[in-house]
Design a protein around this motif. Structure first.
Motif, PDB file in Angstrom:
ATOM      1  N   SER A   1     -24.624 -30.402  71.758  1.00  0.00           N
ATOM      2  CA  SER A   1     -24.330 -30.712  69.861  1.00  0.00           C
ATOM      3  C   SER A   1     -25.723 -30.221  69.318  1.00  0.00           C
ATOM      4  CB  SER A   1     -23.745 -32.583  70.336  1.00  0.00           C
ATOM      5  OG  SER A   1     -25.027 -32.980  70.076  1.00  0.00           O
ATOM      6  N   GLN A   2     -25.535 -30.028  68.344  1.00  0.00           N
ATOM      7  CA  GLN A   2     -26.881 -30.134  67.159  1.00  0.00           C
ATOM      8  C   GLN A   2     -27.770 -31.103  67.629  1.00  0.00           C
ATOM      9  OE1 GLN A   2     -25.980 -29.376  63.405  1.00  0.00           O
ATOM     10  NE2 GLN A   2     -26.907 -27.363  63.439  1.00  0.00           N
ATOM     11  N   ARG A   3     -27.146 -32.656  67.344  1.00  0.00           N
ATOM     12  CA  ARG A   3     -28.232 -33.407  67.992  1.00  0.00           C
ATOM     13  C   ARG A   3     -28.928 -33.631  69.638  1.00  0.00           C
ATOM     14  NH1 ARG A   3     -28.719 -39.579  66.750  1.00  0.00           N
ATOM     15  NH2 ARG A   3     -28.386 -40.378  68.608  1.00  0.00           N
TER      16      ARG A   3
END
Length: 136
Positions: free
Chosen positions: A3-5
């Motif tokens: 994920s981007q996180r």
């Protein structure tokens, strides 16, 4: 797929490792200053969408306990919260400044109260205001 996180957290941890020159697991204000003075290293902060000039204030925001050090988890979470829109950063700055003001105000009110208590002890009068006795 990451994920981007998760990608951001990995990048932030790399930044932290670059700043934490003594590998203590904490960033000190001196380490942050040294980091910000090096234009090549400063690019890491810029890549996080955090203006390099705001990094000092960011350190103060993240150093909530005032011990002049920020742990890796505090740094990562703080950077994620402060990323992006300046509005988010500005809100955190205002919260920090308000908390600082409230701490100083509390100290001042305690100082004044102690002063009045000492004055009362010296002159032997009750210095509390009685609104009923003050009529117009």
């Amino acid at each position: 797929k990451e994920s981007q996180r998760e990608i951001a957290m990995r990048h932030i941890k790399r930044v932290f490792d670059q700043v934490d020159t003594d590998k203590s697991g904490y960033i000190t204000s001196d380490e942050m200053e040294n980091f910000l003075e090096d234009p090549n290293l400063r690019q890491y902060i810029t890549a996080l969408d955090i203006d390099a000039e705001d990094a000092r204030l960011m350190f103060s925001l993240l150093d909530k306990d005032g011990h002049d050090r920020v742990a890796v988890d505090e740094f990562c979470e703080g950077c994620l919260r402060l990323q992006g829109d300046a509005k988010s950063f500005d809100v955190h700055v205002m919260m920090f400044r308000m908390q600082s003001f409230l701490n100083k105000w509390s100290d001042f009110t305690c100082f004044v109260e102690e002063g009045f208590s000492r004055l009362n002890a010296v002159i032997g009068m009750d210095m509390r205001c009685d609104l009923r006795s003050h009529t117009m």
